[in-house]
Design a protein around this motif. Structure first.
Motif, PDB file in Angstrom:
ATOM      1  N   ARG A  79       0.762  -1.106  -0.039  1.00 31.51           N
ATOM      2  CA  ARG A  79       0.263  -0.487  -0.084  1.00 31.51           C
ATOM      3  C   ARG A  79       1.060   1.294  -0.039  1.00 31.51           C
ATOM      4  O   ARG A  79       0.869   1.743  -0.625  1.00 31.51           O
ATOM      5  N   LYS A  80       1.924   1.186   1.127  1.00 28.74           N
ATOM      6  CA  LYS A  80       2.690   2.084   0.975  1.00 28.74           C
ATOM      7  C   LYS A  80       3.286   2.507  -0.529  1.00 28.74           C
ATOM      8  O   LYS A  80       3.858   3.595  -0.585  1.00 28.74           O
ATOM      9  N   ALA A  81       4.101   2.028  -0.841  1.00 24.15           N
ATOM     10  CA  ALA A  81       4.590   1.978  -2.362  1.00 24.15           C
ATOM     11  C   ALA A  81       3.534   2.367  -3.251  1.00 24.15           C
ATOM     12  O   ALA A  81       4.249   2.834  -4.232  1.00 24.15           O
ATOM     13  N   ALA A  82       2.817   1.560  -3.388  1.00 19.79           N
ATOM     14  CA  ALA A  82       1.145   2.215  -4.422  1.00 19.79           C
ATOM     15  C   ALA A  82       0.833   4.395  -4.144  1.00 19.79           C
ATOM     16  O   ALA A  82       0.845   4.810  -5.499  1.00 19.79           O
ATOM     17  N   GLU A  83       1.097   4.162  -2.951  1.00 20.87           N
ATOM     18  CA  GLU A  83       1.281   5.123  -2.116  1.00 20.87           C
ATOM     19  C   GLU A  83       2.379   6.524  -3.198  1.00 20.87           C
ATOM     20  O   GLU A  83       2.925   8.015  -3.286  1.00 20.87           O
ATOM     21  N   TRP A  84       3.477   5.632  -2.942  1.00 28.19           N
ATOM     22  CA  TRP A  84       5.371   6.649  -2.838  1.00 28.19           C
ATOM     23  C   TRP A  84       5.473   5.900  -4.480  1.00 28.19           C
ATOM     24  O   TRP A  84       6.302   7.359  -4.093  1.00 28.19           O
ATOM     25  N   PHE A  85       5.628   5.395  -4.861  1.00 27.85           N
ATOM     26  CA  PHE A  85       6.391   5.472  -6.055  1.00 27.85           C
ATOM     27  C   PHE A  85       6.131   6.399  -6.961  1.00 27.85           C
ATOM     28  O   PHE A  85       7.135   6.756  -7.585  1.00 27.85           O
ATOM     29  N   PRO A  86       5.157   6.900  -7.841  1.00 30.18           N
ATOM     30  CA  PRO A  86       4.640   7.663  -8.380  1.00 30.18           C
ATOM     31  C   PRO A  86       5.216   8.851  -7.639  1.00 30.18           C
ATOM     32  O   PRO A  86       5.219   9.993  -9.245  1.00 30.18           O
ATOM     33  N   ILE A  87       5.436   9.029  -6.681  1.00 29.31           N
ATOM     34  CA  ILE A  87       6.128  10.954  -6.317  1.00 29.31           C
ATOM     35  C   ILE A  87       7.595  10.051  -6.769  1.00 29.31           C
ATOM     36  O   ILE A  87       8.572  11.136  -7.041  1.00 29.31           O
ATOM     37  N   ILE A  88       8.637   9.811  -6.194  1.00 29.19           N
ATOM     38  CA  ILE A  88       9.735   9.180  -6.686  1.00 29.19           C
ATOM     39  C   ILE A  88      10.294   8.529  -7.316  1.00 29.19           C
ATOM     40  O   ILE A  88      11.076   9.364  -7.443  1.00 29.19           O
ATOM     41  N   GLU A  89       9.977   7.897  -8.309  1.00 31.43           N
ATOM     42  CA  GLU A  89      10.305   7.314  -9.285  1.00 31.43           C
ATOM     43  C   GLU A  89      10.626   8.701 -10.955  1.00 31.43           C
ATOM     44  O   GLU A  89      11.214   8.428 -10.971  1.00 31.43           O
ATOM     45  N   PRO A  90       9.432   9.386 -10.510  1.00 30.09           N
ATOM     46  CA  PRO A  90      10.466  10.763 -11.563  1.00 30.09           C
ATOM     47  C   PRO A  90      10.985  11.983 -11.237  1.00 30.09           C
ATOM     48  O   PRO A  90      12.465  11.868 -12.125  1.00 30.09           O
ATOM     49  N   ILE A  91      11.491  11.465  -9.881  1.00 35.15           N
ATOM     50  CA  ILE A  91      12.716  12.598  -9.417  1.00 35.15           C
ATOM     51  C   ILE A  91      14.307  11.397  -9.567  1.00 35.15           C
ATOM     52  O   ILE A  91      14.603  12.340  -9.790  1.00 35.15           O
ATOM     53  N   LEU A  92      13.500  10.663  -9.220  1.00 36.99           N
ATOM     54  CA  LEU A  92      14.725   9.420  -9.107  1.00 36.99           C
ATOM     55  C   LEU A  92      15.062   9.748 -10.700  1.00 36.99           C
ATOM     56  O   LEU A  92      17.041   9.560 -11.108  1.00 36.99           O
TER      57      LEU A  92
ATOM     58  N   PRO B 142      12.867   4.163   0.969  1.00 38.79           N
ATOM     59  CA  PRO B 142      12.419   4.663   1.825  1.00 38.79           C
ATOM     60  C   PRO B 142      11.503   3.497   2.619  1.00 38.79           C
ATOM     61  O   PRO B 142      11.164   3.848   4.072  1.00 38.79           O
ATOM     62  N   LEU B 143      11.281   2.224   2.324  1.00 46.42           N
ATOM     63  CA  LEU B 143      10.335   1.334   2.384  1.00 46.42           C
ATOM     64  C   LEU B 143      11.266   0.780   3.547  1.00 46.42           C
ATOM     65  O   LEU B 143      11.439   0.063   4.681  1.00 46.42           O
ATOM     66  N   VAL B 144      12.591   0.749   3.174  1.00 47.55           N
ATOM     67  CA  VAL B 144      13.303  -0.216   3.895  1.00 47.55           C
ATOM     68  C   VAL B 144      14.045   0.929   4.841  1.00 47.55           C
ATOM     69  O   VAL B 144      13.737   0.145   6.367  1.00 47.55           O
ATOM     70  N   GLU B 145      13.761   1.909   4.477  1.00 42.84           N
ATOM     71  CA  GLU B 145      14.255   2.801   5.975  1.00 42.84           C
ATOM     72  C   GLU B 145      13.251   2.710   7.062  1.00 42.84           C
ATOM     73  O   GLU B 145      13.348   3.663   8.705  1.00 42.84           O
ATOM     74  N   SER B 146      12.132   3.275   6.315  1.00 47.13           N
ATOM     75  CA  SER B 146      10.609   4.105   6.938  1.00 47.13           C
ATOM     76  C   SER B 146       9.542   3.200   7.009  1.00 47.13           C
ATOM     77  O   SER B 146       8.433   3.331   7.385  1.00 47.13           O
ATOM     78  N   GLY B 147       9.522   2.063   6.259  1.00 50.42           N
ATOM     79  CA  GLY B 147       8.381   1.912   5.573  1.00 50.42           C
ATOM     80  C   GLY B 147       8.055   0.580   7.076  1.00 50.42           C
ATOM     81  O   GLY B 147       6.674   0.437   7.019  1.00 50.42           O
ATOM     82  N   LEU B 148       8.733   0.191   7.478  1.00 49.96           N
ATOM     83  CA  LEU B 148       8.094  -0.710   8.039  1.00 49.96           C
ATOM     84  C   LEU B 148       7.672  -0.662  10.059  1.00 49.96           C
ATOM     85  O   LEU B 148       7.329  -0.987  10.126  1.00 49.96           O
ATOM     86  N   GLN B 149       8.359   0.792  10.172  1.00 49.03           N
ATOM     87  CA  GLN B 149       8.104   1.640  11.307  1.00 49.03           C
ATOM     88  C   GLN B 149       8.603   3.296  10.778  1.00 49.03           C
ATOM     89  O   GLN B 149       8.757   3.284   9.959  1.00 49.03           O
ATOM     90  N   SER B 150       8.090   3.980  11.528  1.00 44.84           N
ATOM     91  CA  SER B 150       7.975   5.842  11.244  1.00 44.84           C
ATOM     92  C   SER B 150       7.904   5.924  12.583  1.00 44.84           C
ATOM     93  O   SER B 150       8.684   5.442  13.837  1.00 44.84           O
ATOM     94  N   GLY B 151       8.391   7.347  12.354  1.00 43.26           N
ATOM     95  CA  GLY B 151       9.055   8.189  13.610  1.00 43.26           C
ATOM     96  C   GLY B 151      10.493   8.496  13.529  1.00 43.26           C
ATOM     97  O   GLY B 151      10.767   8.549  12.879  1.00 43.26           O
TER      98      GLY B 151
END
Length: 257
Positions: free
Chosen positions: A92-105, A118-127
């Protein structure tokens, strides 16, 4: 007396050619087997068996034939399988984040595989981590400010996905100018460029997979590869209800301020 009509030779030749055309029988399609009712059944192409050799990060493959590396990869990949992770939240997070992240990369010339960071860094936990890292890309306050993010008592742009991704891309590009290897860049992002350069010089080794690093950094790229695998091939990793996110969006040119 009945007058006989002579048929021109050209007409006869034409009729003979047409006869051959209509008499031509299309070749039968080769089939793998036939049922009793003569119904043709085509054999479906089988997918190649999964092997660790298929796994890679930013076109950098795992070294083949190394039992230690293969064992480590299998262990970390297994920890991301659904039976162990027990979450669909990452998809779910990938579906939300990737459209923003991919063009910038893409705009910064950074491999698309870094979208898994970002999914490894903060996808499994927040804060915020005990050390003070925060946001999608888990920036420390000082590093965030160095790459253009505002971090103060009123605002923290580490929590802004677009702005923090731009900052991360600037940092990643700088790391690549130092290490010239995307796996080393990912490791340096995790542990810091100074520490990474020290280890490369100390070990006289610049292949990430063959280096001896601390537990977190030594497993970091393996985690990125595992994240990529479960999102691109969810079914074979136990995520039965999820669709593969091989190319969630086509990267379009984007304006970077």
């Amino acid at each position: 007396m009945i007058k006989k009509h002579l048929i021109p030779c050209t007409v006869i030749l034409t009729l003979l050619v047409m006869a051959k055309v209509f008499a031509y029988k299309l070749p039968e399609e080769k089939t793998s087997r036939k049922e009793d009712n003569n119904t043709t059944i085509k054999k479906e192409a089988e997918e190649p068996a999964f092997t660790l050799a298929q796994l890679e990060f930013a076109d950098e493959n795992l070294p083949l034939g190394d039992a230690r590396i293969n064992g480590k990869m299998k262990k970390i990949l297994a920890s991301y399988a659904y039976q162990n992770l027990q979450t669909n939240r990452l998809h779910r997070k990938a579906a939300e984040w990737f459209p923003i992240i991919e063009p910038i990369l893409a705009a910064y010339g950074i491999p698309n595989d870094f979208k898994y960071m970002p999914l490894v860094e903060s996808g499994l936990q927040s804060g915020t981590s005990p050390k003070g890292a925060s946001g999608y890309w888990q920036f420390m306050p000082g590093t965030a400010r160095t790459y253009g993010l505002k971090v103060n008592g009123k605002i923290d742009e580490r929590q802004n996905l677009r702005k923090s991704t731009i900052a991360a891309c600037k940092y990643i590009r700088e790391l690549y100018s130092i290490f010239d290897s995307w796996t080393l860049v990912a490791a340096a992002y995790n542990v810091g460029d100074v520490h990474m350069k020290r280890q490369i010089n100390k070990q006289n080794q610049d292949n990430y997979f063959k280096m001896k690093l601390n537990r977190e950094t030594g497993g970091y790229v393996y985690k990125l590869i595992s994240m990529k695998e479960i999102l691109e091939n969810p079914a074979r990793n136990g995520y039965k209800s999820q669709k593969a996110l091989i190319a969630y969006t086509e990267s379009q040119p984007t304006t970077i301020e």
